[in-house]
Motif scaffolding. Structure first.
Motif, PDB file in Angstrom:
ATOM      1  N   ASP A  49      53.356 104.513  42.593  1.00 33.47           N
ATOM      2  CA  ASP A  49      52.156 104.610  41.782  1.00 33.47           C
ATOM      3  C   ASP A  49      51.341 105.855  42.160  1.00 33.47           C
ATOM      4  O   ASP A  49      50.865 106.589  41.303  1.00 33.47           O
ATOM      5  N   ALA A  50      51.187 106.074  43.476  1.00 30.25           N
ATOM      6  CA  ALA A  50      50.429 107.233  43.955  1.00 30.25           C
ATOM      7  C   ALA A  50      51.113 108.531  43.545  1.00 30.25           C
ATOM      8  O   ALA A  50      50.467 109.468  43.077  1.00 30.25           O
ATOM      9  N   ASP A  51      52.453 108.586  43.697  1.00 31.57           N
ATOM     10  CA  ASP A  51      53.191 109.787  43.289  1.00 31.57           C
ATOM     11  C   ASP A  51      53.032 110.049  41.801  1.00 31.57           C
ATOM     12  O   ASP A  51      52.851 111.185  41.389  1.00 31.57           O
ATOM     13  N   GLY A  52      53.118 109.008  41.009  1.00 24.65           N
ATOM     14  CA  GLY A  52      52.954 109.150  39.567  1.00 24.65           C
ATOM     15  C   GLY A  52      51.575 109.670  39.205  1.00 24.65           C
ATOM     16  O   GLY A  52      51.431 110.505  38.305  1.00 24.65           O
ATOM     17  N   HIS A  53      50.559 109.205  39.898  1.00 32.47           N
ATOM     18  CA  HIS A  53      49.202 109.684  39.655  1.00 32.47           C
ATOM     19  C   HIS A  53      49.056 111.160  40.002  1.00 32.47           C
ATOM     20  O   HIS A  53      48.475 111.930  39.249  1.00 32.47           O
ATOM     21  N   LEU A  54      49.618 111.550  41.123  1.00 25.79           N
ATOM     22  CA  LEU A  54      49.508 112.947  41.552  1.00 25.79           C
ATOM     23  C   LEU A  54      50.269 113.893  40.641  1.00 25.79           C
ATOM     24  O   LEU A  54      49.871 115.049  40.479  1.00 25.79           O
ATOM     25  N   ARG A  55      51.340 113.408  40.050  1.00 26.33           N
ATOM     26  CA  ARG A  55      52.151 114.270  39.167  1.00 26.33           C
ATOM     27  C   ARG A  55      51.598 114.385  37.770  1.00 26.33           C
ATOM     28  O   ARG A  55      52.032 115.232  37.005  1.00 26.33           O
ATOM     29  N   GLY A  56      50.653 113.543  37.436  1.00 19.45           N
ATOM     30  CA  GLY A  56      50.039 113.755  36.140  1.00 19.45           C
ATOM     31  C   GLY A  56      49.880 112.568  35.323  1.00 19.45           C
ATOM     32  O   GLY A  56      49.474 112.396  34.307  1.00 19.45           O
TER      33      GLY A  56
END
Length: 56
Positions: A49-56
């Motif tokens: 979830d955090a990675d998805g948020h950071l990627r856009g």
């Protein structure tokens, strides 16, 4: 005590720094911009979830 797992900041935006935080049996992702992911039982899903948020 809650454990924290830091996820690297987005390369093009220093305003975002996401981490996972444990709350009881659940883990959730939080970002310095105020975004908060859903509570998850799996740490790996909270990290995703955090990675998805950071990627856009």
């Amino acid at each position: 005590m809650a454990q924290q797992d830091n996820t690297p900041s987005a390369p093009d935006g220093p305003a975002h720094h996401a981490q996972t935080v444990e709350q009881g049996r659940f883990c959730l992702a939080r970002c310095t911009c105020g975004w908060r992911g859903p509570a998850r039982r799996a740490r790996s899903q909270a990290r995703a979830d955090a990675d998805g948020h950071l990627r856009g």
